[in-house]
Enzyme design. Structure first.
Site, PDB file in Angstrom:
ATOM      1  N   GLU A  90       0.827  -1.219   0.000  1.00 46.01           N
ATOM      2  CA  GLU A  90       0.000   0.000   0.000  1.00 46.01           C
ATOM      3  C   GLU A  90       0.857   1.264   0.000  1.00 46.01           C
ATOM      4  OE1 GLU A  90      -1.422   1.867   3.468  1.00 46.01           O
ATOM      5  OE2 GLU A  90      -1.053   0.126   4.752  1.00 46.01           O
ATOM      6  N   LYS A  96      -3.100  -1.732  15.976  1.00 46.77           N
ATOM      7  CA  LYS A  96      -2.616  -0.937  17.111  1.00 46.77           C
ATOM      8  C   LYS A  96      -3.732  -0.752  18.122  1.00 46.77           C
ATOM      9  CE  LYS A  96       0.783   1.962  14.892  1.00 46.77           C
ATOM     10  NZ  LYS A  96       0.602   1.996  13.433  1.00 46.77           N
TER      11      LYS A  96
END
Ligand code: PSU
Ligand code: MN
Length: 308
Positions: free
Chosen positions: A28, A163
């Site tokens: 990406e 995260k």
């Protein structure tokens, strides 16, 4: 039949890999423009590509340049996306039609990269972390479009988990509801990006790239619509101290709330504040885990290419 060639360009390297049926790994570009500071973002993007080549696969970094969907970038294009940073629009699914029609550049999120990888016929993609259900989502409704893409688009994503800027438990519940398999590579616990443990389990522990490839092959043969989330924990020696990272994340979230950051700006704001608060230590772990994911994705791509 769908003709994506009106919109999609392959780099010469990726074009050749496709014609020779070589294993390809998609990458990406939001991580380049919005996820890391210049010039480490560019150095990392190039090192990730080199790591994939060293494994015997071909990297296809995905972005939009002048409204063209790109599978494979030149070094100059990577340098441009890294240097222009936040000035390059962050592009998720809903942005794609307008970045194309206005002939703009775009840094693709996990969701947009999955869409373009699928158009390009690339079934596997490596990144750092995926988006998910944010903490407080019951009120803000902030849920990354990455999760819907995993539900709908048949591309497997190798990440180091998510995260804890996100609500990890709710993110996993969401994936369960939408039928996305969550696989732990050599672990029974879902990793929390900077640390190897999150307190949450995965659906399936899988210990070899070949076993992951077999499950992906079954999804493909049966024409399943969605993807797979492959969670690969950060290498032990590059893991962060849990107290340090938790404190940095809490502070970053508090600042985002105080400054009323919302919408697509939330994730990039939190990522850059965490890096500043930890004085670059989190960036080092981040780079190491992305490289580690690139290696695993290459091995899966190679295993997928072997005749059964
Ligand atoms: N999480 C990370 N690093 C990242 C991102 C998320 O740990 O670089 C980026 C990815 O491109 C991901 C996007 O697809 O942020 C998610 O943004 P949002 O939460 O606005 O959907
Ligand atoms: Mn969001």
């Amino acid at each position: 039949m769908l003709d994506s060639s009106k919109y999609l360009d392959f780099s010469p390297e990726v074009q050749q890999a496709k014609s020779e049926n070589k294993p390809i790994v998609a990458l990406e570009s939001t991580i380049i423009s919005h996820g890391m500071p210049y010039p480490k973002n560019v150095a990392t993007a190039l090192e990730v590509e080199a790591t994939i080549r060293a494994q015997g696969a071909i990297p296809a970094t995905i972005a939009i340049i002048n409204g063209r969907l790109k599978a494979g970038l030149t070094q100059q294009e990577i340098e441009h996306l890294g240097k222009a940073g936040q000035q390059v629009p962050k592009v998720s699914r809903r942005d794609l039609p307008f970045i194309i029609s206005r002939k703009l550049d775009g840094a693709t999120t996990v969701a947009a990269t999955m869409i373009i990888a699928h158009l390009a016929g690339i079934p596997i993609f490596a990144t750092g972390g995926v988006g998910g259900v944010h903490r407080g989502a019951a009120a803000s409704m902030d849920i990354s479009a990455d999760l819907q893409e995993l539900a709908n688009t048949p591309v497997a994503v190798v990440s180091a988990g998510v995260k804890s800027i996100l609500d990890i438990g709710l993110t996993l519940e969401y994936l369960e509801t939408y039928g996305v398999p969550v696989v732990g590579y050599q672990t029974s616990e879902f990793p929390a990006f900077f640390t190897r443990k999150s307190g949450f389990g995965v659906d399936y522990q899988v210990d070899t790239p070949e076993a992951i490839a077999e499950a992906l092959q079954a999804m493909k043969d049966l024409n399943f619509s969605g993807g797979m989330l492959i969670a690969n924990p950060v290498p032990q020696q590059h893991q962060m101290d849990k107290t340090v990272i938790d404190q940095a994340i809490n502070q970053a979230i508090q600042e985002a709330t105080q400054q009323q950051i919302s919408g697509k700006a939330v994730t990039p704001f939190l990522l850059s504040r965490i890096e500043q608060i930890t004085q670059g230590n989190s960036l080092f772990s981040n780079i190491q885990l992305v490289l580690n994911n690139a290696i695993l994705a290459s091995k899966i791509a190679i295993a997928l290419n072997k005749p059964a």
